[in-house]
Design a protein around this motif. Structure first.
Motif, PDB file in Angstrom:
ATOM      1  N   ASP A  78     -20.101  51.782  92.217  1.00  0.00           N
ATOM      2  CA  ASP A  78     -20.504  50.403  91.949  1.00  0.00           C
ATOM      3  C   ASP A  78     -21.912  50.317  91.363  1.00  0.00           C
ATOM      4  OD1 ASP A  78     -18.112  49.964  93.126  1.00  0.00           O
ATOM      5  OD2 ASP A  78     -18.855  48.848  94.850  1.00  0.00           O
ATOM      6  N   ARG A  79     -22.779  51.280  91.694  1.00  0.00           N
ATOM      7  CA  ARG A  79     -24.171  51.220  91.240  1.00  0.00           C
ATOM      8  C   ARG A  79     -24.283  51.336  89.732  1.00  0.00           C
ATOM      9  NH1 ARG A  79     -22.778  55.883  93.493  1.00  0.00           N
ATOM     10  NH2 ARG A  79     -23.267  57.896  92.518  1.00  0.00           N
ATOM     11  N   PHE A  80     -23.252  51.840  89.080  1.00  0.00           N
ATOM     12  CA  PHE A  80     -23.284  51.983  87.622  1.00  0.00           C
ATOM     13  C   PHE A  80     -22.615  50.809  86.906  1.00  0.00           C
ATOM     14  CE2 PHE A  80     -22.936  56.503  89.160  1.00  0.00           C
ATOM     15  CZ  PHE A  80     -24.271  56.814  88.965  1.00  0.00           C
ATOM     16  N   LEU A  81     -22.107  49.856  87.656  1.00  0.00           N
ATOM     17  CA  LEU A  81     -21.351  48.761  87.051  1.00  0.00           C
ATOM     18  C   LEU A  81     -22.262  47.587  86.717  1.00  0.00           C
ATOM     19  CD1 LEU A  81     -18.200  48.721  89.391  1.00  0.00           C
ATOM     20  CD2 LEU A  81     -18.487  49.870  87.187  1.00  0.00           C
ATOM     21  N   PRO A  82     -21.871  46.784  85.710  1.00  0.00           N
ATOM     22  CA  PRO A  82     -22.619  45.552  85.436  1.00  0.00           C
ATOM     23  C   PRO A  82     -22.595  44.624  86.646  1.00  0.00           C
ATOM     24  CG  PRO A  82     -21.112  46.082  83.636  1.00  0.00           C
ATOM     25  CD  PRO A  82     -20.761  47.005  84.770  1.00  0.00           C
ATOM     26  N   GLY A  83     -23.531  43.672  86.642  1.00  0.00           N
ATOM     27  CA  GLY A  83     -23.668  42.807  87.799  1.00  0.00           C
ATOM     28  C   GLY A  83     -22.602  41.737  87.925  1.00  0.00           C
ATOM     29  N   SER A  84     -21.908  41.416  86.834  1.00  0.00           N
ATOM     30  CA  SER A  84     -20.910  40.348  86.880  1.00  0.00           C
ATOM     31  C   SER A  84     -19.761  40.699  85.951  1.00  0.00           C
ATOM     32  CB  SER A  84     -21.527  39.005  86.469  1.00  0.00           C
ATOM     33  OG  SER A  84     -21.934  39.044  85.109  1.00  0.00           O
ATOM     34  N   ILE A  85     -18.666  39.974  86.137  1.00  0.00           N
ATOM     35  CA  ILE A  85     -17.504  40.225  85.287  1.00  0.00           C
ATOM     36  C   ILE A  85     -17.787  39.828  83.840  1.00  0.00           C
ATOM     37  CG2 ILE A  85     -16.476  37.986  85.833  1.00  0.00           C
ATOM     38  CD1 ILE A  85     -13.745  39.332  85.639  1.00  0.00           C
ATOM     39  N   ALA A  86     -18.595  38.775  83.634  1.00  0.00           N
ATOM     40  CA  ALA A  86     -18.937  38.368  82.264  1.00  0.00           C
ATOM     41  C   ALA A  86     -19.743  39.463  81.569  1.00  0.00           C
ATOM     42  CB  ALA A  86     -19.714  37.058  82.291  1.00  0.00           C
ATOM     43  N   SER A  87     -20.692  40.048  82.298  1.00  0.00           N
ATOM     44  CA  SER A  87     -21.478  41.133  81.717  1.00  0.00           C
ATOM     45  C   SER A  87     -20.599  42.341  81.418  1.00  0.00           C
ATOM     46  CB  SER A  87     -22.605  41.540  82.674  1.00  0.00           C
ATOM     47  OG  SER A  87     -23.478  40.455  82.909  1.00  0.00           O
ATOM     48  N   ALA A  88     -19.640  42.608  82.294  1.00  0.00           N
ATOM     49  CA  ALA A  88     -18.735  43.738  82.080  1.00  0.00           C
ATOM     50  C   ALA A  88     -17.886  43.535  80.834  1.00  0.00           C
ATOM     51  CB  ALA A  88     -17.839  43.926  83.311  1.00  0.00           C
ATOM     52  N   VAL A  89     -17.385  42.337  80.635  1.00  0.00           N
ATOM     53  CA  VAL A  89     -16.564  42.049  79.455  1.00  0.00           C
ATOM     54  C   VAL A  89     -17.393  42.194  78.183  1.00  0.00           C
ATOM     55  CG1 VAL A  89     -15.326  40.224  78.229  1.00  0.00           C
ATOM     56  CG2 VAL A  89     -14.900  40.598  80.662  1.00  0.00           C
ATOM     57  N   ASN A  90     -18.594  41.603  78.176  1.00  0.00           N
ATOM     58  CA  ASN A  90     -19.445  41.682  76.986  1.00  0.00           C
ATOM     59  C   ASN A  90     -19.823  43.124  76.662  1.00  0.00           C
ATOM     60  OD1 ASN A  90     -19.404  38.890  76.706  1.00  0.00           O
ATOM     61  ND2 ASN A  90     -21.251  38.596  77.940  1.00  0.00           N
ATOM     62  N   LEU A  91     -20.092  43.914  77.693  1.00  0.00           N
ATOM     63  CA  LEU A  91     -20.465  45.311  77.478  1.00  0.00           C
ATOM     64  C   LEU A  91     -19.286  46.112  76.939  1.00  0.00           C
ATOM     65  CD1 LEU A  91     -22.847  47.254  77.791  1.00  0.00           C
ATOM     66  CD2 LEU A  91     -21.987  47.799  80.084  1.00  0.00           C
ATOM     67  N   SER A  92     -18.094  45.798  77.428  1.00  0.00           N
ATOM     68  CA  SER A  92     -16.913  46.548  76.987  1.00  0.00           C
ATOM     69  C   SER A  92     -16.619  46.319  75.512  1.00  0.00           C
ATOM     70  CB  SER A  92     -15.696  46.144  77.826  1.00  0.00           C
ATOM     71  OG  SER A  92     -15.284  44.814  77.538  1.00  0.00           O
ATOM     72  N   LEU A  93     -16.905  45.115  75.011  1.00  0.00           N
ATOM     73  CA  LEU A  93     -16.642  44.831  73.602  1.00  0.00           C
ATOM     74  C   LEU A  93     -17.614  45.547  72.674  1.00  0.00           C
ATOM     75  CD1 LEU A  93     -15.862  41.000  73.824  1.00  0.00           C
ATOM     76  CD2 LEU A  93     -14.271  42.925  73.799  1.00  0.00           C
ATOM     77  N   VAL A  94     -18.649  46.147  73.257  1.00  0.00           N
ATOM     78  CA  VAL A  94     -19.625  46.897  72.468  1.00  0.00           C
ATOM     79  C   VAL A  94     -19.481  48.396  72.695  1.00  0.00           C
ATOM     80  CG1 VAL A  94     -22.089  47.292  72.085  1.00  0.00           C
ATOM     81  CG2 VAL A  94     -21.256  44.980  72.523  1.00  0.00           C
TER      82      VAL A  94
END
Length: 461
Positions: free
Chosen positions: A234-250
């Protein structure tokens, strides 16, 4: 029946480092298993070889900028069988002239096809690297999953074995009570049936563990021995689901690979359009011939030519190729949108599973605690004659189910965290901090990019 001690909770709390406590000094860890899979997985090494093969497309494309040199040597002897009035009939040998020549040609302009082919090759290299990242993430996720699978299945087997031992003791006590008239033959039969079911569950757990052991060997490369508990990432994951989605698209390699695919198809349109443009080449040659005739011993000649070829009409195939490549480009752009949508959905799904996994661990732990209390209570009530043997057996099976559910929830909790990291596109040795040399595909690329000659690969083959 009150003397029967149920299996300890350690069997089902070995999956998470936070629960299991200190680990043996020589225990295998999930990080070490990921390193072995990253270094030795044959599928991953084969993909690395594929990337190195794709690197060679660049020097092939760059060869269009370079001159072509041909050397021609000729010698021989000609035999003639002559039947003529002016010359006596017979077979005569006529020496042929010996010659040596060199030709150098250079393309000056070909509708920018060489430049675009080079850009295509470079985009293919970038796409191949992203495909390698996809497989690296897949292998690392498989390795983490099978590591946790083995912990889950081995813990489940220990739960079932402990259950069988308890049921055997329960059956013995029930038979003793039957012999003194405290219970009926029905109670004995119920205990026997429950023991048979418990042995079936134990055999199933053994079969599952055997399968998982084989998968562990296939993915990680060695037999599992003394595995330490696994931990979430978990320590390597973005803080929120929105941040995770935005990061994945990049950062998700499926998305970036699809982007490079658009570049390749766009440049392919330019290459096909270049076939409609003129081609300009220059060529220089020099030839020396000996013994051309009895009176001429040697002849030297040289030439330099510039040629411009202007295509007018070539049957229409070139126009069809241009239209076809434009449709391929449009298709690849739509594929990118599909990939982005799928990536977004994968992140949301994995994030939801992670959140559910956290809650399931807590619920399963509460279920185990409650089931233990319930079993102890039912046993005490059975001693007082307020509960039947069947009630005790049912309470015991409920506890077994709760412990198996806890094992599964702990497994799913760890695997879900790795799944989110993979969906985002950051499941990599650099992010995880694995103690291994990271494979750098650019090293081989730089070794071969400007190579003009040689058949040996950089590793000596």
């Amino acid at each position: 029946m009150h003397g029967v001690k149920l299996f300890t909770g350690a069997a089902v709390s070995v999956l998470l480092a936070a629960i299991a406590g200190p680990t043996p000094a020589l225990a295998d860890t999930i990080e070490a298993a990921l390193v072995r899979a990253y270094q030795n997985n044959p599928q991953l090494n084969a993909q690395r070889a594929q990337v190195r093969s794709t690197d060679e497309n660049v020097p092939q494309a760059l060869s269009g900028y370079r001159p072509r040199v041909n050397v021609t040597l000729s010698t021989g002897y000609q035999y003639q069988d002559i039947q003529a009035a002016q010359k006596a009939p017979g077979i005569y040998g006529v020496p042929q002239p010996n010659s040596a020549g060199v030709t150098i040609s250079q393309t000056l302009y070909n509708g920018n096809q060489t430049a675009n082919k080079t850009r295509v090759a470079e985009s293919q290299v970038s796409g191949a690297r992203e495909a390698l990242r996809v497989l690296e993430q897949t292998v690392l996720l498989q390795a983490a999953t099978v590591y946790m699978d083995y912990l889950r299945d081995s813990a489940t087997l220990e739960v079932q074995r402990s259950n069988v031992r308890v049921l055997e003791q329960t059956l013995k006590q029930t038979r003793d009570r039957f012999n003194v008239g405290e219970v009926t033959r029905t109670d004995v039969a119920q205990s026997e049936a429950q023991l048979a079911a418990g042995k079936t569950q134990e055999l199933t757990a053994e079969s599952n563990l055997t399968t998982t052991r084989a998968n562990f060997r296939r993915i990680i490369g060695n037999e599992p021995v003394a595995l330490a508990p696994g931990s979430p990432v978990d320590r390597f994951l973005p803080g929120s689901i929105a941040s995770a989605v935005n990061l994945s698209l990049v950062e998700n390699p499926n998305v970036t690979a699809s982007m490079f695919g658009i570049d390749v198809n766009y440049l392919q349109v330019k290459i096909n359009e270049g076939a409609l443009l003129p081609t300009v080449t220059v060529a220089a040659s020099a030839t020396t011939s000996y013994q051309q005739s009895l009176t001429v011993f040697r002849t030297n000649s040289a030439s330099a030519l510039a040629t411009a070829s202007i295509p007018i009409f070539q049957g229409g195939a070139e126009y069809a190729l241009i239209r076809q490549s434009k449709e391929n480009l449009a298709q690849q752009r739509l594929n990118l949108e599909t990939t982005r949508d799928q990536t977004r959905a994968n992140v949301v799904q994995a994030w939801g599973q992670l959140e559910a996994g956290k809650a399931q661990v807590q619920s399963a732990q509460a279920q185990v605690t409650a089931s233990e209390i319930a079993l102890n209570g039912v046993r005490e009530e059975a001693k007082a004659g307020q509960r039947t043997t069947l009630d005790v057996l049912n309470a015991q099976q409920a506890l077994v189910n709760a412990r198996v559910a806890l094992v599964t929830a702990q497994h799913d909790r760890v695997v879900a965290s790795y799944s989110v990291l993979s969906a985002v596109g950051r499941l990599a040795p650099q992010v995880l901090g694995l103690n291994t040399n990271v494979y750098d595909p650019s090293v081989h690329y730089q070794q071969v990019r400007d190579s003009w000659a040689g058949v040996r690969t950089p590793d000596g083959r």
